[in-house]
Design a protein around this motif. Structure first.
Motif, PDB file in Angstrom:
ATOM      1  N   SER A   6     -55.879 -35.034   1.065  1.00  0.00           N
ATOM      2  CA  SER A   6     -54.528 -34.510   0.897  1.00  0.00           C
ATOM      3  C   SER A   6     -54.515 -33.635  -0.347  1.00  0.00           C
ATOM      4  O   SER A   6     -55.279 -33.866  -1.287  1.00  0.00           O
ATOM      5  N   ASP A   8     -52.122 -31.284  -3.249  1.00  0.00           N
ATOM      6  CA  ASP A   8     -50.838 -30.946  -3.860  1.00  0.00           C
ATOM      7  C   ASP A   8     -51.162 -29.826  -4.840  1.00  0.00           C
ATOM      8  O   ASP A   8     -51.655 -30.069  -5.940  1.00  0.00           O
ATOM      9  N   GLN A  29     -50.991 -33.328   9.348  1.00  0.00           N
ATOM     10  CA  GLN A  29     -49.564 -33.291   9.006  1.00  0.00           C
ATOM     11  C   GLN A  29     -49.431 -32.684   7.627  1.00  0.00           C
ATOM     12  O   GLN A  29     -50.207 -33.021   6.727  1.00  0.00           O
ATOM     13  N   ASN A  30     -48.418 -31.900   7.421  1.00  0.00           N
ATOM     14  CA  ASN A  30     -48.120 -31.372   6.084  1.00  0.00           C
ATOM     15  C   ASN A  30     -49.393 -30.997   5.312  1.00  0.00           C
ATOM     16  O   ASN A  30     -50.125 -30.115   5.729  1.00  0.00           O
ATOM     17  N   SER A  31     -49.656 -31.709   4.235  1.00  0.00           N
ATOM     18  CA  SER A  31     -50.799 -31.354   3.389  1.00  0.00           C
ATOM     19  C   SER A  31     -51.949 -32.340   3.566  1.00  0.00           C
ATOM     20  O   SER A  31     -52.682 -32.633   2.630  1.00  0.00           O
ATOM     21  N   VAL A  32     -52.107 -32.845   4.787  1.00  0.00           N
ATOM     22  CA  VAL A  32     -53.140 -33.848   5.057  1.00  0.00           C
ATOM     23  C   VAL A  32     -54.129 -33.373   6.133  1.00  0.00           C
ATOM     24  O   VAL A  32     -53.723 -32.868   7.180  1.00  0.00           O
ATOM     25  N   TYR A  61     -56.839 -35.200  -3.229  1.00  0.00           N
ATOM     26  CA  TYR A  61     -57.242 -36.596  -3.120  1.00  0.00           C
ATOM     27  C   TYR A  61     -58.159 -36.727  -1.913  1.00  0.00           C
ATOM     28  O   TYR A  61     -57.820 -36.268  -0.818  1.00  0.00           O
ATOM     29  N   TYR A  63     -60.167 -39.497   0.381  1.00  0.00           N
ATOM     30  CA  TYR A  63     -60.414 -40.892   0.755  1.00  0.00           C
ATOM     31  C   TYR A  63     -61.644 -40.880   1.652  1.00  0.00           C
ATOM     32  O   TYR A  63     -61.639 -40.226   2.698  1.00  0.00           O
ATOM     33  N   LYS A  80     -48.141 -34.813  16.258  1.00  0.00           N
ATOM     34  CA  LYS A  80     -47.997 -33.354  16.217  1.00  0.00           C
ATOM     35  C   LYS A  80     -49.338 -32.657  16.244  1.00  0.00           C
ATOM     36  O   LYS A  80     -50.311 -33.137  15.691  1.00  0.00           O
TER      37      LYS A  80
ATOM     38  N   SER B   6     -48.971 -41.386   5.980  1.00  0.00           N
ATOM     39  CA  SER B   6     -48.340 -40.091   5.720  1.00  0.00           C
ATOM     40  C   SER B   6     -47.207 -39.910   6.725  1.00  0.00           C
ATOM     41  O   SER B   6     -47.257 -40.426   7.838  1.00  0.00           O
ATOM     42  N   TYR B   7     -46.179 -39.218   6.282  1.00  0.00           N
ATOM     43  CA  TYR B   7     -45.044 -39.029   7.189  1.00  0.00           C
ATOM     44  C   TYR B   7     -44.669 -37.557   7.298  1.00  0.00           C
ATOM     45  O   TYR B   7     -44.909 -36.776   6.388  1.00  0.00           O
ATOM     46  N   ASP B   8     -44.099 -37.228   8.419  1.00  0.00           N
ATOM     47  CA  ASP B   8     -43.565 -35.884   8.636  1.00  0.00           C
ATOM     48  C   ASP B   8     -42.270 -36.108   9.404  1.00  0.00           C
ATOM     49  O   ASP B   8     -42.282 -36.335  10.615  1.00  0.00           O
ATOM     50  N   THR B  28     -48.553 -41.438  -3.626  1.00  0.00           N
ATOM     51  CA  THR B  28     -49.631 -40.695  -4.280  1.00  0.00           C
ATOM     52  C   THR B  28     -49.276 -39.219  -4.463  1.00  0.00           C
ATOM     53  O   THR B  28     -49.277 -38.710  -5.569  1.00  0.00           O
ATOM     54  N   GLN B  29     -48.954 -38.557  -3.382  1.00  0.00           N
ATOM     55  CA  GLN B  29     -48.756 -37.108  -3.392  1.00  0.00           C
ATOM     56  C   GLN B  29     -47.853 -36.759  -2.238  1.00  0.00           C
ATOM     57  O   GLN B  29     -48.006 -37.307  -1.144  1.00  0.00           O
ATOM     58  N   ASN B  30     -46.974 -35.813  -2.434  1.00  0.00           N
ATOM     59  CA  ASN B  30     -46.133 -35.300  -1.351  1.00  0.00           C
ATOM     60  C   ASN B  30     -45.652 -36.407  -0.411  1.00  0.00           C
ATOM     61  O   ASN B  30     -44.923 -37.295  -0.827  1.00  0.00           O
ATOM     62  N   SER B  31     -46.119 -36.361   0.833  1.00  0.00           N
ATOM     63  CA  SER B  31     -45.643 -37.325   1.819  1.00  0.00           C
ATOM     64  C   SER B  31     -46.697 -38.389   2.124  1.00  0.00           C
ATOM     65  O   SER B  31     -46.821 -38.867   3.242  1.00  0.00           O
ATOM     66  N   VAL B  32     -47.493 -38.751   1.117  1.00  0.00           N
ATOM     67  CA  VAL B  32     -48.581 -39.710   1.319  1.00  0.00           C
ATOM     68  C   VAL B  32     -48.420 -40.945   0.424  1.00  0.00           C
ATOM     69  O   VAL B  32     -48.148 -40.832  -0.766  1.00  0.00           O
TER      70      VAL B  32
END
Lengths: 87, 87
Positions: A6, A8, A29-32, A61, A63, A80, B6-8, B28-32
């Motif tokens: 992820s 940021d 998703q998003n930034s992952v 980050y 993992y 998605k 993580s969520y969206d 941790t970061q953003n949506s995580v």
């Protein structure tokens, strides 16, 4: 190994970092991002990212799960994909 | 077990989902979010989330690693914490 990455980063660099990660992994998703990757490819990916990011603001980050069998992904709600974002 | 979630979700529900996850895990970061959690607490967390989210748009991804020793986190760049976001 399986990795989840992820990021940021400053908004000015989001597209650049996204583009590098997309070369090596699958965007979720998003930034992952996630995916199976070798140690060598991961190093290459991180070296590319380090050339695009700033030391004092950006963060990535990682993992790592050496054996992909040790991680299980469960999706809750809508799964998605790239196309669904543009429908 | 160790989980990464993580969520969206629709922007109207971001704060609600964030608040539920924060009760159970570490942001941790953003949506995580990440952290060690029991099976029972995870179920409870997901039940709370399901009451806050919409079926047709929102998505929650859960990566489960039964043995926390099997996952390793590496931070590249700046490690952000809650306080650093407000400095």
């Amino acid at each position: 190994m399986f990795v989840i990455i992820s990021y940021d980063v400053d908004v000015k660099r989001v597209a650049k970092v996204h583009k590098v990660l997309k070369k090596y992994l699958t965007w979720t998703q998003n930034s992952v991002f996630e995916g199976e990757i070798t140690e060598g490819k991961l190093k290459q990916c991180l070296a590319e990212i380090s050339r695009k990011t700033g030391e004092h603001y950006d963060s990535i980050y990682i993992y790592r799960v050496e054996n992909p069998k040790h991680i299980k992904k469960v999706v809750f709600g809508v799964e998605k994909d790239f196309e669904s974002m543009f429908l």
